[in-house]
Design a protein around this motif. Structure first.
Motif, short mmCIF file in Angstrom:
data_model
loop_
_atom_site.label_atom_id
_atom_site.label_comp_id
_atom_site.label_asym_id
_atom_site.label_seq_id
_atom_site.Cartn_x
_atom_site.Cartn_y
_atom_site.Cartn_z
N PRO A 153 18.98 3.02 -1.16
CA PRO A 153 18.06 4.14 -0.89
C PRO A 153 16.62 3.71 -0.72
N VAL A 154 16.30 2.53 -1.27
CA VAL A 154 14.94 2.01 -1.12
C VAL A 154 15.05 0.64 -0.46
N TRP A 155 14.27 0.42 0.58
CA TRP A 155 14.33 -0.86 1.27
C TRP A 155 12.97 -1.22 1.83
N VAL A 156 12.84 -2.51 2.12
CA VAL A 156 11.61 -3.03 2.72
C VAL A 156 11.73 -2.89 4.23
N VAL A 157 10.71 -2.33 4.82
CA VAL A 157 10.76 -2.11 6.27
C VAL A 157 10.89 -3.43 7.01
N GLU A 158 10.13 -4.42 6.59
CA GLU A 158 10.21 -5.77 7.19
C GLU A 158 10.63 -6.73 6.09
N PRO A 159 11.93 -7.02 5.95
CA PRO A 159 12.38 -7.89 4.85
C PRO A 159 11.90 -9.32 4.98
N ASN A 160 11.54 -9.78 6.18
CA ASN A 160 11.03 -11.13 6.38
C ASN A 160 9.57 -11.03 6.80
N LEU B 49 7.50 -0.30 1.81
CA LEU B 49 8.80 0.11 1.31
C LEU B 49 9.05 1.55 1.73
N GLN B 50 10.29 1.85 2.05
CA GLN B 50 10.69 3.18 2.51
C GLN B 50 11.78 3.71 1.58
N SER B 51 11.73 5.03 1.31
CA SER B 51 12.69 5.68 0.42
C SER B 51 13.41 6.77 1.19
N SER B 52 14.71 6.89 0.89
CA SER B 52 15.51 7.96 1.48
C SER B 52 16.01 8.95 0.43
N THR B 53 15.55 8.75 -0.81
CA THR B 53 15.97 9.66 -1.87
C THR B 53 15.09 10.90 -1.89
N SER B 54 15.52 11.85 -2.71
CA SER B 54 14.76 13.12 -2.81
C SER B 54 13.91 13.18 -4.06
N ALA C 19 10.96 10.88 -6.75
CA ALA C 19 10.01 9.78 -6.80
C ALA C 19 10.56 8.65 -7.66
N LEU C 20 10.26 7.40 -7.26
CA LEU C 20 10.76 6.23 -7.96
C LEU C 20 9.61 5.29 -8.28
N LYS C 21 9.74 4.60 -9.44
CA LYS C 21 8.72 3.65 -9.88
C LYS C 21 9.07 2.27 -9.33
N LEU C 22 8.03 1.59 -8.79
CA LEU C 22 8.21 0.28 -8.21
C LEU C 22 7.43 -0.76 -8.97
N THR C 23 8.03 -1.93 -9.16
CA THR C 23 7.35 -3.05 -9.82
C THR C 23 7.59 -4.30 -8.95
N PHE C 24 6.49 -4.91 -8.49
CA PHE C 24 6.56 -6.10 -7.66
C PHE C 24 6.59 -7.33 -8.55
N LEU D 160 6.87 5.48 -5.63
CA LEU D 160 7.30 5.77 -4.27
C LEU D 160 7.79 7.22 -4.24
N GLN D 161 7.08 8.04 -3.48
CA GLN D 161 7.43 9.44 -3.41
C GLN D 161 8.70 9.64 -2.58
N ALA D 162 9.28 10.83 -2.75
CA ALA D 162 10.54 11.13 -2.07
C ALA D 162 10.33 11.19 -0.56
N GLN D 163 11.25 10.60 0.15
CA GLN D 163 11.27 10.63 1.61
C GLN D 163 9.94 10.13 2.21
N SER D 164 9.34 9.11 1.59
CA SER D 164 8.05 8.60 2.08
C SER D 164 8.05 7.09 1.94
#
Length: 1649
Positions: free
Chosen positions: A827-834, A852-857, A859-864, A883-887
Motif C-alpha cells: 500500500p505504500v511504495w517509493v515512486v522511484e525505487p532507484n 512515497l505514495q500511499s493507496s490506503t485510506s 494516515a501512516l507514520k514513516l521512519t527513514f 503520510l496522509q491517506a491517498q497522498s
C-alpha cells in the motif's frame, strides 16, 4: 603529417630505431656523426635497444578493437558518420595506439635521461662544494704554515706541511673526479639534447595522435549510440513478433475448432458411406474365389514373365551400353561439327558464339513447343477417359434404376455422330483432336462385353450433357459429401420372424430391397428394434469369455418374421450367435438372441449382425473395445486472482482416469514433444499394376523416392502443427475419446529428438507459481489424484505459467493447464525505487528528492532508516513524517561524498569502478515489510595530473625556441575546463594558448615553448587552474646559452619549386670568438667540428654536411631543396588505378552477363535466378583488389603510371624543416684521430627551412624512363643502341625546350634537336649509346624550360661479349653419303655474357668477295697434285646449281646466358670425293668466332673404297674433256672396273730393307638385306710378288669402315731400281657389286721418309 613523421628512423651507430606502424610509417632519427666517422667508437651510442618496437603485428590488447570494427562493418543501416568524423579502419586505429605507445616510450626514455642528468649535476655540485671546502682548508693551512714559519716552530711547520701535502693530494683527486664528472655531465647533456630534439620532431605527430584519439572516442561513442538504437529496434521487433504470435495462436484455436467440427461431419458421413460400401464388400468376397483361381493361373505366367524380364533386363543393359557409346560418339561428332561450324563462321567474319547460341535457343524453343503439344494431347486424352469412365459408372447404375425420360428438346443421335460431336467440342477447347478421336475409338472398342449394350445410351446421355455450357464443370450426380444427411442416433430396425439357426447361418451379400406391401400396407422404416441398441463389449481382456443377451421386438403394425443372415467378416472368429427363429411375431412381440464373445487379439473390433424381415434387411451393430486410459482434469484453467506480495495461496486440481487401464503421470513445465503417427499406405494393387511394376523398375524407384520426400514434408508439417495442438488439450481430449469409441488407436512411431526442434524447458521453481509435493505418480483404473499448485507473489504484476500433465501411455495425449495469478503491490511504495545521483565528485554537495505514495485510506507514520556507515556522507530530511491517506510524502536526500567513502561504505562501494549502491529502507507503521529503495551514484575525483612533476628544458640557445611536451590527464569521470594563468613572458603554452576542456579520463599533450632571452639559469612555476578553481602547479627550469657557431640566416624561405626541379640557398657558418661570459659555458679557442643532420628521405640536402672550422673563419653552406614524390604515395596511387581498372572490367563483365541473361529463355531465367543473383551479390560484395603496396615494384610500369597520375593532379604543398647543426668541443685527441669527438648541446645551431612545392610544367610520359633515369642496360662494345623518351607540357603556357651539352667524347649522343611545345603537347628525344670500352657510363641530361629544369640520368654499361663454340675450328668431315641424300652436324654457340649478341654464318662459296675464276693455286695443283694435303677452299659443287653445304640460321642473336644451335647440312647430288667449303661464324663486332673447313664425299653405291694415290686433280673444272675423272668412273655401271693406284715404297738403310705398308678402307653407308662384304681375287699371284693383304675378305658393318693392310716385302734378289707392278681386282658386294682394279706399284727407295 610532415616528412619527419613518415620517414624511417634509422641510426647507423646509435642503434635507435622505432617501428611505428605496419604501413612503414617510422619515426625519423638523427645521425650525430659524419659519414667519415660512422665506423668509430660505439660507446657513446644511445642505449635505446630496449625501446625497439616489434614488427607490424597486431597487438594482443586490440582484439576488442577488431570486434568494434566488425560490428561497425556489419551494420549496413548505421554506416553514416556525423560531421567530420570519418570512417576509420582497423589498421589506422591500431597504428594510432602503436604511435601512442612508442611516444610514451620516448617520453620515458627522456625522463630517464633527465633523472640521470639531475643526478650527475647533484654529484658535480657536491664535488665542487668539497673542492671549495678543501681549498678553504688549504688556504687556512698555508696561512698557518706562514704563521708557524714566522714563529719558527719547525715541528708545527712539518706537521702542517704533511697535512698540506695530504690535503693537496685529496684536492687533486677531487679535481680529477670533478673533471670526469663534468665530462659525463656534458655527455648526458648532449644525449638529453638529442632526445629533446627527437621529442621536438614528433610534436606534429603528437598532435595528430591526439586528434586521432579524439576522433576515435567520438567514433566509439557514436557506435555505442548506434548499438543502443539497434537494441531498441530489436526489442520493438520482438514485441511485434510476440503480438503476432498471440494473434496466430488465437487463429489456431479457431482453426482447431473448425477442424473438430469438420472431423465430426466426416465421421458421420463415413457412417453413412459405410452402408453403401457393404455391397462392394460382398461383391469382393464373391470375386475372391475367382481371383484365387486366376492367381494360380497367373503365377505360372509370372514365372515366365520373370524369366522373360531377366532376359529383357540383360538385353536392355546391353542396349543401354550401346546407346551410351553411341551417345558419346554423337556428342564427339557434334562437338567436331560445332568446332568446324565455328571456324567456318569465324572465317566468314560472323560472330560464331552468338550464332551457335541463337541456334541452340531455336532448338530449345522447338523442343518446348513439341513438349507443349504432347502435354496438350495427353490432357485431351485424359479428359475423354474421365468422361467415358463417368458414363460407364452411370450406365451401371442405370441397370438397376429406370432411365429418366428424355427431354423433348433433344434428339437421340447415332453413336458415330455422337463421337464426332464430342470430338468437335473437345477440338473447340483444345485444337489438336486427331489423337483424341483415335483414343476415343480405342476406348470405346476395348470396352467389356457387359457394357457394350449400353454404349449407345451412355454416349447419348453424354452428348445431352455436353450440349450444356457447364457440362465439364459440374458433376453428373451428387455424391455423399453433397448431402446434408445425418443418421438418427438411435436407429431402429423392424424385424420379421424366420426359422434360421446359427449352425445354418450363411453370410449373404447385402442387397437393398425395395419397400414391400404386406396386407395392402407399404412398410417403411425399421420394423424391429433391439435392446440394447448397440451390442457393446467394453474393456475386454484377451482369453476371457463375454456373453450378452439381445431382445428383438417387432415394432411394426403387422405380423412380421425375423431371419438371421450372418455377421460381419471381421467378427466371425471371435463371436458366436445363438438365435432360435421365433416364427411369425405379432406387433409388440419379441425374441431373444445370445451372443458369446471370446477375444484372442487385443484390438478394437466393429461389425454388425444382419437380419432379414418382411420389411427388408436390418442389422444390429456390434462394438468391442479394449482397455484404455480415459484421463481428464476437472479444471484446465486456474486463476489465483489478485493477492498482495508475500502471501501464499494454494489450489487443487483433480486428475481422473475414467478408463480401465492404469498409467503413470508427471506434472512439469516442459513442453511435450509431439509424436508422428505412421501413415498406412494402401497395399492393394491390381495385377496390371504389378506387371507394370515388374517391367519398369526404374519408374517404381522414382515414385518411391517421390513418396518418401512427400512423407518427409508431411511429417515436418505435422510436427509444427502438433506444437499448436498441444496447447489446446481440451479439444484433443474430446477428439481422443471419440476416436476410442469409433476406431482403434493407431500405433505411434516416436520421432527422434534430433529430427524435432528443441523446446526450451520452463523453470517452475524460479517462478512465483510452483508445484506442490506431488509431481508424478501412478493412477489406476477409475481413480483420481489431487495435484496442488501454490502461488506466492514476490513482485507486483501478472504471472502466467503453462503446466503439462504427461502420461506413460502412448495413446494418451498430454493435458495442458494454464495457471494465472496477479501480485498486488504494497500500500505504500517509493515512486522511484532507484535514485540515481549520476556522477558525483568528492567534497561536493548533491541533493535528490525521495517521494512515497500511499493507496490506503488512513494516515501512516514513516521512519527513514540510514546505515551508520553512510551517516558521514548522507542525510535525509526529515527522518520521520506522516503520510496522509491517498497522498504522497516528500523527503530530501543530501549526499556529500568524503574522501573516506571507500573505507566507510565497505561492500556498497566498488573502488575499481567508483560505483556506490546503497540499499535504503523506510519503516511504515502497521506494515511488517519495509519499503526498500536504492541510492546509486558514481563517485569520482576532480584531480588534473601532469605526466611529470618537473620540466627541464636543459641548455637552450638564445637564438632558438625550445618546446617540451607535458601530458595533462583528467582523472575525473566528468569533463573539466582548464587554463594556464600567470605565464612568464618567455614562456608560451599551446594549444589554444593553454586553455581547453578535458573529457573524462582524457590525456592531452600540452606544448610548453621556452624562448631564452639571456644566457642565464631559469627556474619558474606554471599554474594550471581547473573549472572548480583548483590550482595544479608545474615546476620548470632551463639554462640559457649562447652558441659558438652562428649561421648567417637561421630561416631560409625557398621559392615555389616544381617537383623534379631543385632550388638552392647559400649560407655562411661563422666561428664567433666573442661569447658572453656564462657560468656554465666556457669559451672555445680551438677548431670546432660541425655536422648538419637533415631528415632522412626528405627533399633537403646540405653541402657540406660536416666539416671543421677555425676561429674567426666562416664556411659556405649550400642548402638544396629538391621536391619529389614519396614511393609510398606512388604505390598507393598505383593500387588505386589498378582497382579502378578492375572495377571497370568487372562492371563491363556484369553488363555483358546481364545482356546474355536477357536473351536467355524464360525457363532458364526462372531456374537460375536465385543462383545468378547470389553470384552477382558475391562479386559485388567481395573486395576488388587486396594486393599490398609491396607488390608494386619501384620503377615498374605501374609505378611510373602512378607517378605521372600524381604529377598531373599535384597541388601545391608546403613543408617546414628544422635542421640541427651539432658542434663539437674540439678536435679528437691526438692519440686516436678516429675517435668520436665530443659534441656539446650548448653549441647546437638550428636552421629552419620553409619549402613550397608546386606542380611541374614538364613531365616525362615514356615508359622507358624509370625514376628519371634512362638505362641502356648492358650493351656489347662496338654496338649502338638507340632509345627514345617523351616529355609533355602539362601547364597552360607554351614552353621553349633547351638541353645541356653531353660529353663529346662520351658514348651518349642526342640525335635530334629540341623545339618549343604548347600546352598538352609532347616532344620525343632520341638518344644513342655506343660504348667503346668495357666499363659503366653515366651522364646527366638536363632539359630546361622557363620554369624548371628536368634532369634525366643516362646510364649504360659496355661489355665484351663472351661466345664459345662447341667446335674449336678446323676440319669438319661429313664422311661418305649416298648421292641426293643429306646429313647434318649441329654447332652449339654458348653466350656466357649478360647481353644478347648477334652473329652471322658465312660460307666461302657464297661469299661475294671470294676469288673469281680458276686462279686459286692452279700452278700448285698442276705441279704437285699428288699431294693429298693440298686441297682448294671450295671443291666440287652440285650440278643443280645449289650449294652442296647449307647453314641454318644464317644470322641471328643469342640471348644472354643462352645457347644457339647452328645446323650445317651436306647434300650432294652426284658422286664425288672432292666436296669442300669453308664456314666462318662472325660476331656483330666483326670478330671471327670460328672458321670451319667443310669436307664430304658422295657415292652412288652403298659400299665404297677410300685410300690410295689420287689419280685426278681436286678441281673438276680443270680436267681436260678427254680425261675421265674418278667421279665419272664411280658413276659407271657395275661391270666396269674402277681403277685405284697404291704405291708402296720400301726403305733401304744401313743394309736393311724395311717393308712398305699402306692401308685402304672399305666403308658401308647403311645396312642392306644382301649384306656388305668385300673379297680380293688372285691372292696367290700377289704373294708371289711379295705382297700381303690382311684381310683378304670380310664383312663391313653399316656406318663403319674396315681397314685393309697392304704390305710389300722385297724378295731376295730384288734389283734396287726395279719397279714391281701388280693389278688385283677388289669386289665390294652391297646393294650392288662394285669391282675396283687396284694397281700396286712397289719399289725400294733409299731416301728416308
Amino acid at each position: 603529417m610532415d616528412k619527419s613523421s613518415e620517414g624511417n628512423v634509422e641510426e647507423t651507430d646509435n642503434g635507435c630505431e622505432w617501428e611505428m606502424a605496419s604501413d612503414t610509417c617510422e619515426l625519423t632519427g638523427n645521425q650525430l656523426s659524419s659519414d667519415e666517422d660512422t665506423d668509430g667508437n660505439e660507446e657513446d651510442d644511445f642505449k635505446m635497444d630496449d625501446f625497439k618496437d616489434e614488427e607490424a603485428d597486431e597487438l594482443p590488447d586490440l582484439e576488442w578493437l577488431k570486434e568494434l570494427y566488425e560490428e561497425n562493418d556489419s551494420d549496413d543501416d548505421l554506416a553514416s558518420e556525423q560531421g567530420d568524423v570519418k570512417q576509420r579502419t582497423f589498421l589506422e586505429t591500431a597504428r594510432m595506439f602503436k604511435l601512442r605507445r612508442n611516444l610514451h616510450q620516448l617520453d620515458n626514455f627522456q625522463r630517464q635521461k633527465e633523472c640521470a642528468l639531475l643526478q650527475a649535476r647533484e654529484d658535480l655540485s657536491l664535488l665542487r662544494q668539497s673542492i671549495e671546502s678543501l681549498l678553504e682548508q688549504r688556504d687556512v693551512l698555508e696561512r698557518e704554515i706562514e704563521h708557524q714559519e714566522a714563529a719558527k716552530n719547525s715541528v708545527a711547520v712539518i706537521r702542517l706541511r704533511a697535512q698540506h701535502k695530504t690535503l693537496c693530494y685529496k684536492l687533486q683527486r677531487e679535481e680529477e673526479i670533478e673533471a670526469q664528472t663534468n665530462n659525463e655531465l656534458r655527455q648526458q647533456d648532449l644525449e638529453l639534447s638529442e632526445i629533446e630534439l627527437e621529442v621536438g620532431k614528433f610534436s606534429v605527430l603528437r598532435k595528430e595522435v591526439q586528434e586521432e584519439e579524439r576522433v576515435f572516442k567520438v567514433h566509439k561513442a557514436q557506435n555505442a549510440v548506434k548499438r543502443l538504437q539497434q537494441e531498441m529496434n530489436n526489442s520493438h521487433t520482438l514485441q511485434l513478433k510476440i503480438q503476432h504470435l498471440k494473434k496466430k495462436n488465437a487463429d489456431m484455436e479457431k482453426t482447431v475448432t473448425l477442424s473438430q467440427k469438420e472431423n465430426e461431419d466426416v465421421q458421420e458421413n463415413c457412417k453413412v458411406g459405410a452402408k453403401y460400401l457393404r455391397k462392394t464388400v460382398l461383391r469382393m468376397q464373391q470375386q475372391e474365389a475367382e481371383r484365387e483361381q486366376k492367381k494360380r493361373e497367373s503365377m505360372q505366367k509370372r514365372i515366365q514373365a520373370v524369366k522373360l524380364l531377366k532376359s529383357n533386363i540383360e538385353a536392355t543393359q546391353e542396349n543401354l551400353r550401346v546407346r551410351q557409346s553411341r551417345a558419346k560418339a554423337n556428342a564427339l561428332k557434334k562437338e567436331r561439327q560445332e568446332k568446324r561450324l565455328k571456324e567456318t563462321l569465324q572465317a566468314q567474319g560472323i560472330n560464331s558464339t552468338r550464332h551457335i547460341y541463337q541456334q541452340k535457343q531455336d532448338e530449345e524453343m522447338k523442343r518446348k513447343q513439341e513438349e507443349f503439344k504432347e502435354r496438350q494431347t495427353t490432357r485431351k486424352i485424359e479428359i475423354v477417359d474421365k468422361l467415358l469412365e463417368e458414363q460407364l459408372v452411370k450406365s451401371r447404375k442405370a441397370q438397376k434404376a429406370p432411365l429418366p425420360k428424355t427431354k423433348t428438346g433433344y434428339k437421340i443421335l447415332s453413336p458415330a455422330k455422337i463421337r464426332e460431336k464430342l470430338l468437335r467440342y473437345l477440338d473447340s477447347v483444345h485444337p489438336s483432336g486427331t489423337e483424341r478421336e483415335t483414343k476415343l475409338r480405342n476406348l470405346s472398342a476395348s470396352g467389356s462385353s457387359s457394357d457394350s449394350d449400353y454404349q449407345e445410351d451412355i454416349i447419348q446421355k453424354e452428348m445431352q450433357h455436353l450440349s450444356l455450357p457447364d457440362s465439364l464443370e459440374e458433376p453428373e450426380f451428387c455424391g455423399l459429401w453433397d448431402q446434408n444427411f445425418k443418421p438418427p442416433l438411435n436407429e431402429k430396425a423392424r424385424l420379421t420372424p424366420t426359422d434360421v439357426k446359427q449352425e445354418h447361418a450363411v453370410i449373404c451379400p447385402k442387397v437393398t430391397t425395395t419397400p414391400k406391401k404386406v396386407g395392402g400396407k407399404q412398410i417403411k422404416g425399421p420394423s424391429f428394434t433391439s435392446k440394447p441398441e448397440v451390442i457393446l463389449f467394453k474393456d475386454f481382456e484377451v482369453g476371457e469369455t463375454y456373453k450378452k443377451k439381445v431382445v428383438l421386438t417387432n415394432i411394426s403394425y403387422i405380423t412380421n418374421h425375423c431371419k438371421f443372415l450372418g455377421i460381419s467378416a471381421q467378427l466371425q472368429d471371435f463371436i458366436m450367435i445363438n438365435f432360435q427363429p421365433p416364427g411369425p411375431l405379432s406387433t409388440g412381440m419379441s425374441c431373444e438372441m445370445h451372443i458369446t464373445f471370446h477375444p484372442s487379439i487385443n484390438e478394437d473390433l466393429e461389425g454388425e449382425v444382419d437380419f432379414a424381415s418382411a420389411a427388408g434387411r436390418f442389422s444390429v451393430p456390434v462394438r468391442c473395445t479394449i482397455k484404455r486410459c480415459d484421463l481428464e482434469v476437472d479444471n484446465q484453467f486456474i486463476d489465483f486472482g489478485s493477492h498482495v506480495v508475500g502471501q501464499i495461496i494454494s489450489r487443487t486440481i483433480t486428475l481422473t482416469n475414467k478408463g480401465a487401464l492404469a498409467t503413470r503421470f508427471s506434472l512439469d513445465t516442459t513442453k511435450p514433444v509431439p509424436e508422428i503417427h505412421q501413415v498406412q499406405m494402401p497395399s492393394h494393387r491390381s495385377a496390371d499394376t504389378q506387371q507394370a511394376g515388374q517391367t519398369d523398375t526404374s519408374t517404381v524407384s522414382t515414385t518411391c523416392a517421390d513418396l518418401s520426400q512427400t512423407s518427409a514434408s508431411m511429417i515436418t508439417r505435422e510436427v509444427h502443427s502438433m506444437e499448436h495442438v498441444l496447447t489446446r488439450s481440451t479439444v484433443t481430449q474430446q477428439s481422443q475419446r471419440e476416436s476410442r469409441v469409433s476406431s482403434p488407436a493407431p500405433r505411434a512411431a516416436p520421432v527422434s529428438s534430433s529430427m524435432l526442434p528443441q523446446i526450451p524447458e520452463g523453470l517452475s521453481d524460479a517462478c512465483d507459481i510452483r508445484i506442490g509435493n506431488v509431481r508424478e505418480g501412478d493412477i489406476g483404473p477409475f481413480e483420481s489424484v489431487k495435484l496442488e499448485l501454490i502461488f506466492s507473489p514476490t513482485v507486483p504484476g501478472e504471472v502466467k505459467l503453462d503446466l503439462y500433465i504427461k502420461f506413460s501411455d502412448p495413446t494418451s495425449f498430454p493435458i495442458a493447464i494454464l495457471v494465472k495469478g496477479e501480485g498486488a503491490g504494497l500500500p505504500v511504495w517509493v515512486v522511484e525505487p532507484n535514485i540515481d545521483m549520476k556522477i558525483c565528485m568528492f567534497d561536493h554537495l548533491y541533493q535528490e528528492v525521495v517521494t512515497l505514495q500511499s493507496s490506503t485510506s488512513t494516515a501512516l507514520k514513516l521512519t527513514f532508516d540510514l546505515w551508520p556507515e553512510m551517516r558521514k556522507h548522507m542525510e535525509i530530511i526529515p527522518r520521520t513524517g506522516f503520510l496522509q491517506a491517498q497522498s504522497s510524502f516528500t523527503a530530501h536526500l543530501k549526499f556529500v561524498p568524503r574522501n573516506t567513502l571507500p573505507q566507510d561504505a565497505g561492500k556498497y562501494f566498488d573502488s575499481a569502478t567508483g560505483v556506490l549502491e546503497v540499499p535504503m529502507t523506510v519503516q511504515v507503521a502497521g506494515q511488517v515489510q519495509p519499503v526498500i529503495y536504492t541510492v546509486q551514484a558514481i563517485v569520482t575525483s576532480s584531480d588534473l595530473k601532469f605526466g611529470q612533476s618537473e620540466v627541464d628544458f636543459g641548455y637552450c640557445s638564445i637564438y632558438q625556441s625550445f618546446k617540451s611536451s607535458v601530458r595533462l590527464t583528467n582523472m575525473s569521470l566528468l569533463p573539466q575546463e582548464f587554463g594556464f594563468v600567470g605565464l612568464p613572458e618567455f614562456v608560451d603554452v599551446q594549444p589554444n594558448d593553454g586553455f581547453g576542456t578535458l573529457l573524462p579520463q582524457e590525456t592531452l599533450e600540452i606544448d610548453i615553448i621556452f624562448s631564452a632571452s639571456k644566457a642565464k639559469e631559469y627556474r619558474f612555476h606554471l599554474s594550471c587552474k581547473s573549472g572548480i578553481n583548483r590550482v595544479f602547479p608545474l615546476a620548470c627550469r632551463a639554462m640559457g646559452v649562447c652558441p659558438t657557431l652562428a649561421l648567417s640566416h637561421s630561416l631560409v624561405q625557398f621559392g615555389p619549386t616544381a617537383v623534379g626541379d631543385q632550388s638552392t640557398a647559400l649560407l655562411y657558418l661563422t666561428y664567433n670568438q666573442t661569447v658572453p661570459n656564462q657560468s656554465k659555458q666556457r669559451p672555445s679557442t680551438g677548431a670546432l667540428l660541425f655536422s648538419f643532420t637533415p631528415p632522412r628521405d626528405s627533399s633537403i640536402s646540405i653541402t657540406p654536411a660536416a666539416g671543421r672550422l677555425l676561429p674567426g673563419k666562416r664556411c659556405l653552406v649550400l642548402v638544396t631543396f629538391n621536391p619529389k614524390l614519396e614511393d609510398r604515395n606512388i604505390k598507393e596511387e598505383a593500387l588505386r588505378l589498378l582497382r579502378a581498372k578492375q572495377t571497370k572490367a568487372d562492371i563491363k563483365q556484369l553488363l555483358e552477363e546481364e545482356a546474355k541473361r536477357e536473351v536467355e529463355p524464360s525457363k532458364g531465367n526462372k531456374l537460375s535466378k536465385s543462383s545468378k543473383l547470389s553470384k552477382v551479390s558475391a562479386k559485388t560484395a567481395s573486395p576488388i583488389y587486396t594486393s599490398p603496396t609491396d607488390s608494386i615494384d619501384a620503377g615498374g610500369q605501374r609505378f611510373e603510371e602512378a607517378r605521372a597520375s600524381l604529377l598531373h593532379s599535384f597541388t601545391s604543398r608546403y613543408s617546414e624543416y628544422t635542421i640541427p647543426c651539432f658542434v663539437s668541443d674540439g678536435d679528437p685527441p691526438e692519440e686516436d684521430r678516429q675517435a668520436q669527438p665530443t659534441w656539446s648541446p650548448l653549441n647546437t645551431v638550428y636552421l629552419k627551412l620553409q619549402c613550397p612545392a608546386v606542380q611541374p610544367p614538364l613531365v616525362v610520359v615514356s615508359s622507358n624512363i624509370r625514376n628519371y633515369a634512362l638505362d641502356f642496360q648492358q650493351v656489347a662494345v662496338g654496338e649502338r643502341v638507340t632509345k627514345r623518351f617523351s616529355v609533355k607540357n602539362i601547364s597552360a603556357e607554351s614552353l621553349e625546350l633547351k638541353s645541356s651539352l653531353l660529353d663529346i667524347y662520351g658514348p651518349f649522343l642526342l640525335l635530334n634537336a629540341l623545339r618549343g611545345i604548347g600546352p598538352g603537347e609532347q616532344h620525343t628525344l632520341v638518344l644513342a649509346f655506343c660504348p667503346t670500352l668495357e666499363k659503366k657510363y653515366c651522364e646527366t641530361l638536363e632539359v630546361r624550360c622557363q620554369k624548371m629544369t628536368l634532369a634525366v640520368t643516362l646510364r649504360g654499361e659496355g661489355i665484351v661479349p663472351a661466345i664459345t663454340s662447341s667446335h674449336p675450328g678446323g676440319l669438319l668431315d661429313f664422311d661418305y653419303v649416298l648421292e641426293k641424300e643429306s646429313t647434318s652436324h649441329v654447332l652449339k654457340l654458348q653466350n656466357s655474357s649478360a647481353v644478347a649478341v648477334g652473329f652471322k654464318a658465312m660460307l666461302y662459296s657464297l661469299s661475294p668477295s671470294k676469288t673469281q675464276g680458276a686462279d686459286e693455286g692452279v700452278a700448285l695443283l698442276l705441279g704437285g697434285y699428288t699431294d693429298s694435303k693440298i686441297q682448294p677452299v671450295v671443291g666440287t659443287q652440285n650440278h643443280n646449281g645449289l650449294s652442296v653445304f647449307s647453314v641454318l640460321p644464317v644470322e641471328g642473336s643469342i640471348a644472354a646466358r643462352q645457347s644457339q644451335d647452328v645446323v650445317v647440312t651436306f647434300h650432294p647430288d652426284h658422286p664425288s670425293v672432292n666436296y669442300s667449303d669453308q664456314l666462318t661464324i662472325e660476331l656483330v663486332n666483326k670478330r671471327k668466332l670460328c672458321v670451319l673447313d667443310l669436307k664430304g664425299a658422295a657415292s652412288s653405291h652403298n659400299m665404297y673404297l677410300c685410300g690410295g694415290d689420287p689419280l685426278t686433280v681436286p678441281v673438276e673444272s680443270l680436267l681436260p674433256p678427254l680425261i675421265t675423272s674418278q667421279t665419272q668412273l664411280e658413276g659407271q655401271s657395275s661391270d666396269t672396273e674402277i681403277p685405284v693406284l697404291v704405291t708402296l715404297r720400301a726403305s733401304y738403310s744401313m743394309g736393311t730393307i724395311r717393308p712398305a705398308v699402306r692401308e685402304l678402307e672399305v666403308g658401308c653407308i647403311r645396312a642392306t638385306k644382301k649384306g656388305s662384304e668385300f673379297n680380293w681375287d688372285n691372292m696367290a699371284s700377289l704373294q708371289q710378288k711379295g705382297f700381303d693383304v690382311d684381310p683378304s675378305k670380310g664383312n663391313v658393318e653399316a656406318g663403319t669402315r674396315r681397314t685393309i693392310k697392304l704390305t710389300w716385302t722385297p724378295q731376295s734378289g730384288h734389283k734396287p731400281n726395279e719397279v714391281v707392278k701388280m693389278c688385283v681386282p677388289l669386289a665390294l658386294k652391297g646393294d650392288e657389286t662394285s669391282v675396283y682394279s687396284v694397281t700396286l706399284l712397289a719399289l725400294v727407295s733409299t731416301h728416308l721418309d
